[in-house]
Design a protein around this motif. Structure first.
Motif, short mmCIF file in Angstrom:
data_model
loop_
_atom_site.label_atom_id
_atom_site.label_comp_id
_atom_site.label_asym_id
_atom_site.label_seq_id
_atom_site.Cartn_x
_atom_site.Cartn_y
_atom_site.Cartn_z
N LEU A 47 0.82 -1.22 0.00
CA LEU A 47 0.00 0.00 0.00
C LEU A 47 0.86 1.27 0.00
CD1 LEU A 47 -2.92 -0.93 2.41
CD2 LEU A 47 -2.95 -0.80 -0.08
N VAL A 48 1.93 1.28 0.76
CA VAL A 48 2.81 2.45 0.77
C VAL A 48 3.46 2.64 -0.60
CG1 VAL A 48 4.97 3.37 1.73
CG2 VAL A 48 3.22 2.46 3.25
N GLY A 49 3.90 1.53 -1.20
CA GLY A 49 4.48 1.63 -2.54
C GLY A 49 3.47 2.13 -3.56
N ALA A 50 2.26 1.63 -3.48
CA ALA A 50 1.21 2.08 -4.41
C ALA A 50 0.88 3.55 -4.19
CB ALA A 50 -0.03 1.22 -4.25
N GLY A 51 0.83 3.97 -2.93
CA GLY A 51 0.53 5.38 -2.62
C GLY A 51 1.62 6.31 -3.12
N LEU A 52 2.87 5.92 -2.90
CA LEU A 52 3.98 6.74 -3.39
C LEU A 52 4.00 6.80 -4.92
CD1 LEU A 52 6.91 5.72 -1.00
CD2 LEU A 52 5.76 7.93 -1.14
N GLY A 53 3.76 5.66 -5.55
CA GLY A 53 3.73 5.64 -7.02
C GLY A 53 2.62 6.49 -7.57
N TRP A 54 1.46 6.44 -6.98
CA TRP A 54 0.33 7.26 -7.43
C TRP A 54 0.64 8.74 -7.24
CZ3 TRP A 54 -3.10 10.52 -4.80
CH2 TRP A 54 -4.20 10.91 -5.53
N GLY A 55 1.28 9.05 -6.10
CA GLY A 55 1.63 10.45 -5.83
C GLY A 55 2.65 10.98 -6.83
N PHE A 56 3.67 10.19 -7.14
CA PHE A 56 4.65 10.62 -8.14
C PHE A 56 4.01 10.75 -9.51
CE2 PHE A 56 8.07 9.30 -5.16
CZ PHE A 56 8.80 10.48 -5.19
N ASP A 57 3.10 9.86 -9.85
CA ASP A 57 2.41 9.98 -11.15
C ASP A 57 1.60 11.27 -11.21
OD1 ASP A 57 3.36 7.71 -12.36
OD2 ASP A 57 1.67 6.44 -11.74
N ARG A 58 0.95 11.65 -10.13
CA ARG A 58 0.15 12.87 -10.12
C ARG A 58 1.06 14.11 -10.22
NH1 ARG A 58 -5.20 12.90 -10.74
NH2 ARG A 58 -5.51 14.46 -9.13
N LEU A 59 2.20 14.07 -9.53
CA LEU A 59 3.11 15.24 -9.54
C LEU A 59 3.87 15.38 -10.85
CD1 LEU A 59 4.66 15.10 -5.95
CD2 LEU A 59 3.08 16.80 -6.84
N LEU A 60 4.32 14.25 -11.38
CA LEU A 60 5.19 14.29 -12.54
C LEU A 60 4.49 13.94 -13.85
CD1 LEU A 60 8.28 12.51 -10.91
CD2 LEU A 60 7.88 14.97 -11.14
N SER A 61 3.23 13.58 -13.81
CA SER A 61 2.44 13.19 -14.99
C SER A 61 3.11 12.06 -15.77
CB SER A 61 2.21 14.39 -15.92
OG SER A 61 1.49 15.40 -15.24
N THR A 62 3.54 11.04 -15.06
CA THR A 62 4.20 9.89 -15.69
C THR A 62 3.33 8.64 -15.59
OG1 THR A 62 5.30 9.39 -13.61
CG2 THR A 62 6.51 10.75 -15.20
N SER A 63 2.04 8.81 -15.55
CA SER A 63 1.11 7.69 -15.34
C SER A 63 1.31 6.63 -16.41
CB SER A 63 -0.31 8.22 -15.39
OG SER A 63 -1.23 7.23 -15.08
N PRO A 64 1.30 5.40 -16.13
CA PRO A 64 1.21 4.58 -14.92
C PRO A 64 2.56 4.10 -14.44
CG PRO A 64 0.84 3.14 -16.76
CD PRO A 64 1.12 4.54 -17.32
N TRP A 65 3.68 4.67 -14.96
CA TRP A 65 5.00 4.12 -14.67
C TRP A 65 5.40 4.27 -13.20
CZ3 TRP A 65 6.31 0.72 -17.90
CH2 TRP A 65 5.89 0.81 -19.21
N GLY A 66 5.10 5.36 -12.61
CA GLY A 66 5.43 5.57 -11.19
C GLY A 66 4.71 4.56 -10.31
N LEU A 67 3.42 4.37 -10.64
CA LEU A 67 2.63 3.40 -9.86
C LEU A 67 3.19 2.00 -10.01
CD1 LEU A 67 0.10 2.86 -8.12
CD2 LEU A 67 -1.15 2.51 -10.23
N ILE A 68 3.55 1.61 -11.20
CA ILE A 68 4.08 0.26 -11.45
C ILE A 68 5.41 0.06 -10.72
CG2 ILE A 68 5.03 -1.27 -13.21
CD1 ILE A 68 2.91 -0.09 -15.15
N VAL A 69 6.32 1.03 -10.87
CA VAL A 69 7.65 0.91 -10.27
C VAL A 69 7.54 0.88 -8.75
CG1 VAL A 69 9.85 2.08 -9.93
CG2 VAL A 69 8.87 1.87 -12.22
N PHE A 70 6.81 1.83 -8.18
CA PHE A 70 6.73 1.88 -6.72
C PHE A 70 5.87 0.76 -6.13
CE2 PHE A 70 8.46 6.11 -7.32
CZ PHE A 70 9.33 6.21 -6.24
N LEU A 71 4.94 0.25 -6.89
CA LEU A 71 4.17 -0.91 -6.43
C LEU A 71 5.10 -2.12 -6.31
CD1 LEU A 71 1.26 -1.81 -5.72
CD2 LEU A 71 1.05 -2.60 -8.05
N LEU A 72 5.95 -2.30 -7.31
CA LEU A 72 6.93 -3.40 -7.24
C LEU A 72 7.94 -3.18 -6.12
CD1 LEU A 72 7.55 -4.07 -11.03
CD2 LEU A 72 6.29 -5.49 -9.42
N LEU A 73 8.39 -1.94 -5.94
CA LEU A 73 9.30 -1.65 -4.84
C LEU A 73 8.63 -1.88 -3.47
CD1 LEU A 73 11.16 1.57 -6.07
CD2 LEU A 73 12.12 -0.72 -5.74
N GLY A 74 7.37 -1.50 -3.37
CA GLY A 74 6.62 -1.72 -2.13
C GLY A 74 6.44 -3.20 -1.84
#
Length: 125
Positions: free
Chosen positions: A76-103
């Motif tokens: 959940l923390v990884g998914a939250g961080l990835g979603w936050g980075f996607d919203r800030l940097l407009s890199t959807s869905p790559w931030g969510l995927i990377v941070f979900l795997l890291l989480g």
């Protein structure tokens, strides 16, 4: 009168056989009571073992809940961080995927570390 004497003699034999039967029944009753008392002692000893088993089961359940919450929290923390980075940097869905795997990876590492620590603690006990 001879018959009365014989009856009296048979009566005393009947009394001795009755006493022998009564003595045998009394011995049998004593053995059964001893067995029942022995089984009650075993039953009370088992209730102590059952309490220990219940505590061990509760401890195992607590350990399982802790380990599962470690894994879920990491994901959940990884998914939250990835979603936050996607919203800030407009890199959807790559931030969510990377941070979900890291989480997920961090959650698995935490579970393995916690399980190893718990295994060492249970060995000490």
């Amino acid at each position: 009168m001879a018959e009365g004497t014989n009856d009296k003699g048979n009566g005393s034999r009947d009394k001795s056989s009755d006493e022998a039967a009564l003595s045998a029944r009394l011995g049998s009753l004593d053995r059964r009571l001893s067995e029942i008392q022995g089984s009650r002692k075993i039953g009370t000893d088992q209730s102590g073992n059952e309490q220990d088993a219940a505590q061990a089961k509760a401890s195992a359940m607590a350990m399982g809940l802790r380990l599962s919450s470690e894994l879920v929290a990491g994901v959940l923390v990884g998914a939250g961080l990835g979603w936050g980075f996607d919203r800030l940097l407009s890199t959807s869905p790559w931030g969510l995927i990377v941070f979900l795997l890291l989480g997920f990876t961090a959650g698995v590492i935490n579970v393995m570390r916690t399980a190893g620590v718990m295994a060492k603690q249970s060995e000490r006990l």
